[in-house]
Design a protein around this motif. Structure first.
Motif, PDB file in Angstrom:
ATOM      1  N   UNK A 101       0.789  -1.197  -0.268  1.00  0.00           N
ATOM      2  CA  UNK A 101       0.316   0.085  -0.096  1.00  0.00           C
ATOM      3  C   UNK A 101       1.075   1.168   0.170  1.00  0.00           C
ATOM      4  N   UNK A 102       0.357   2.355  -0.923  1.00  0.00           N
ATOM      5  CA  UNK A 102       1.390   4.095  -0.902  1.00  0.00           C
ATOM      6  C   UNK A 102       2.615   3.500  -1.553  1.00  0.00           C
ATOM      7  N   UNK A 103       2.801   2.105  -2.711  1.00  0.00           N
ATOM      8  CA  UNK A 103       3.974   2.014  -3.208  1.00  0.00           C
ATOM      9  C   UNK A 103       3.076   1.408  -4.122  1.00  0.00           C
ATOM     10  N   UNK A 104       4.126   1.594  -5.849  1.00  0.00           N
ATOM     11  CA  UNK A 104       3.477   1.113  -7.363  1.00  0.00           C
ATOM     12  C   UNK A 104       4.305  -0.527  -7.157  1.00  0.00           C
ATOM     13  N   UNK A 105       3.695  -0.896  -8.844  1.00  0.00           N
ATOM     14  CA  UNK A 105       4.103  -2.109  -8.705  1.00  0.00           C
ATOM     15  C   UNK A 105       4.423  -2.532 -10.397  1.00  0.00           C
ATOM     16  N   UNK A 106       5.008  -3.556 -10.274  1.00  0.00           N
ATOM     17  CA  UNK A 106       5.398  -3.723 -11.994  1.00  0.00           C
ATOM     18  C   UNK A 106       5.113  -5.431 -12.501  1.00  0.00           C
ATOM     19  N   UNK A 107       4.914  -5.153 -13.285  1.00  0.00           N
ATOM     20  CA  UNK A 107       4.373  -6.996 -13.640  1.00  0.00           C
ATOM     21  C   UNK A 107       5.391  -6.442 -15.645  1.00  0.00           C
ATOM     22  N   UNK A 108       6.351  -7.809 -15.395  1.00  0.00           N
ATOM     23  CA  UNK A 108       7.029  -8.153 -16.520  1.00  0.00           C
ATOM     24  C   UNK A 108       8.223  -6.198 -16.905  1.00  0.00           C
ATOM     25  N   UNK A 109       8.065  -5.622 -16.048  1.00  0.00           N
ATOM     26  CA  UNK A 109       9.141  -4.388 -15.756  1.00  0.00           C
ATOM     27  C   UNK A 109       7.954  -3.745 -16.493  1.00  0.00           C
ATOM     28  N   UNK A 110       6.953  -3.647 -16.767  1.00  0.00           N
ATOM     29  CA  UNK A 110       6.042  -2.603 -16.737  1.00  0.00           C
ATOM     30  C   UNK A 110       4.868  -2.220 -15.838  1.00  0.00           C
ATOM     31  N   UNK A 111       4.682  -0.731 -14.798  1.00  0.00           N
ATOM     32  CA  UNK A 111       3.785   0.155 -14.084  1.00  0.00           C
ATOM     33  C   UNK A 111       2.432  -0.945 -14.215  1.00  0.00           C
ATOM     34  N   UNK A 112       2.011  -1.036 -13.244  1.00  0.00           N
ATOM     35  CA  UNK A 112       0.778  -1.441 -12.940  1.00  0.00           C
ATOM     36  C   UNK A 112      -0.170  -0.176 -12.588  1.00  0.00           C
ATOM     37  N   UNK A 113      -1.379  -0.505 -14.446  1.00  0.00           N
ATOM     38  CA  UNK A 113      -2.186   1.054 -13.127  1.00  0.00           C
ATOM     39  C   UNK A 113      -3.150   0.990 -13.744  1.00  0.00           C
ATOM     40  N   UNK A 114      -3.928  -0.159 -13.659  1.00  0.00           N
ATOM     41  CA  UNK A 114      -5.435  -0.901 -13.259  1.00  0.00           C
ATOM     42  C   UNK A 114      -5.407  -1.832 -12.905  1.00  0.00           C
ATOM     43  N   UNK A 115      -6.850  -2.203 -11.874  1.00  0.00           N
ATOM     44  CA  UNK A 115      -6.166  -4.158 -11.305  1.00  0.00           C
ATOM     45  C   UNK A 115      -7.930  -3.949 -11.523  1.00  0.00           C
ATOM     46  N   UNK A 116      -7.630  -4.915 -12.083  1.00  0.00           N
ATOM     47  CA  UNK A 116      -9.316  -5.932 -12.318  1.00  0.00           C
ATOM     48  C   UNK A 116      -9.111  -6.482 -11.331  1.00  0.00           C
ATOM     49  N   UNK A 117     -10.701  -6.225 -10.743  1.00  0.00           N
ATOM     50  CA  UNK A 117     -10.663  -7.685  -9.429  1.00  0.00           C
ATOM     51  C   UNK A 117     -11.404  -8.098  -9.414  1.00  0.00           C
ATOM     52  N   UNK A 118     -11.454  -9.420 -10.979  1.00  0.00           N
ATOM     53  CA  UNK A 118     -11.414 -10.471 -11.860  1.00  0.00           C
ATOM     54  C   UNK A 118     -10.312 -11.306 -11.631  1.00  0.00           C
ATOM     55  N   UNK A 119      -9.131 -10.425 -11.643  1.00  0.00           N
ATOM     56  CA  UNK A 119      -7.726 -10.702 -11.705  1.00  0.00           C
ATOM     57  C   UNK A 119      -7.581 -12.192 -10.969  1.00  0.00           C
ATOM     58  N   UNK A 120      -7.694 -13.284 -10.863  1.00  0.00           N
ATOM     59  CA  UNK A 120      -6.997 -13.885  -9.448  1.00  0.00           C
ATOM     60  C   UNK A 120      -5.794 -14.018  -9.510  1.00  0.00           C
ATOM     61  N   UNK A 121      -5.280 -12.648 -10.086  1.00  0.00           N
ATOM     62  CA  UNK A 121      -3.533 -12.504  -9.879  1.00  0.00           C
ATOM     63  C   UNK A 121      -3.062 -11.752  -8.701  1.00  0.00           C
TER      64      UNK A 121
END
Length: 227
Positions: free
Chosen positions: A187-207
């Motif tokens: 919380x309060x930090x940014x995260x990345x996926x495969x080196x790309x910043x994540x800019x949205x979250x889908x509540x149905x995404x099991x990851x």
């Protein structure tokens, strides 16, 4: 949902135009036998029939006994936001009622077209054990809903005001989507996926989210469709 609503409307009209019932009531008096016992003594040949297991629908409010959290990404700086959702939700349910205690001073018989009474006396349930299966769950329109439509429901008791309407209290397990621990811990930090910043979250995404059952209490108004 449209099919469910149409079915409920049809069942309502079927029950509304069923045979007319004539009720016999007596207020209990100190030292006086109850109405059911009097009827069984005076009209032993008619007999009495207890209310059966019934099926109905209910509307009510669920209140979760734990915090309901959700996660999102800030559109400003792509940082994780963990927020608490409201614990209450509006629930539409189907209900199965099993009578356990019957009213002592109310009975009814059926009446014919000319008003003549026929058939045995019927006893009405006062307290019932109930099992609820939730059809739909609705939460605040502003925050959306973290609850999903997996099978959820529970058990409880109901007090019957009339032969048609009762109020019930149930303990239920209600399914919702909870953020995984790594989101909460970041919380309060940014995260990345495969080196790309994540800019949205889908509540149905099991990851990022998983199914969890919240412990809840529910207060329901129940309408019996069958008796």
């Amino acid at each position: 949902m449209k099919t469910i609503i149409n079915t409920l409307i049809l069942l309502f009209f079927i029950t509304s135009y069923s045979q007319q019932k004539v009720f016999q009531k007596k207020k209990p008096t100190k030292g006086e036998a109850n109405l059911v016992e009097d009827i069984m003594t005076e009209n032993d040949e008619l007999g009495t029939i207890s209310e059966n297991i019934s099926f109905g629908i209910s509307v009510g409010f669920n209140n979760a006994l734990e915090e309901i959290s959700t996660a999102s990404i800030s559109p400003i700086d792509n940082k994780i936001i963990i927020s608490e959702e409201q614990r209450t939700s509006f629930v539409l349910s189907t209900v199965l009622s099993v009578p356990i205690i019957f009213k002592r001073n109310i009975l009814y018989r059926y009446s014919g077209k000319n008003g003549e009474l026929y058939g045995p006396y019927h006893k009405l349930s006062e307290w019932s054990l109930i099992a609820a299966l939730n059809i739909a769950t609705f939460q605040g329109a502003q925050s959306g809903s973290v609850f999903n439509q997996k099978i959820s429901g529970g058990l409880g008791v109901a007090y019957n005001f009339t032969e048609d309407v009762s109020i019930g209290l149930t303990y239920e397990l209600l399914s919702y989507r909870k953020p995984k621990d790594f989101l909460i811990n970041n919380e309060g930090n940014s995260i990345s996926e495969n080196g790309n910043p994540v800019n949205s979250l889908d509540i149905s995404d099991n990851r990022y989210f998983f199914d969890r059952y919240a412990n809840t209490f529910s207060l329901k108004i129940i309408y019996k469709l069958t008796k």
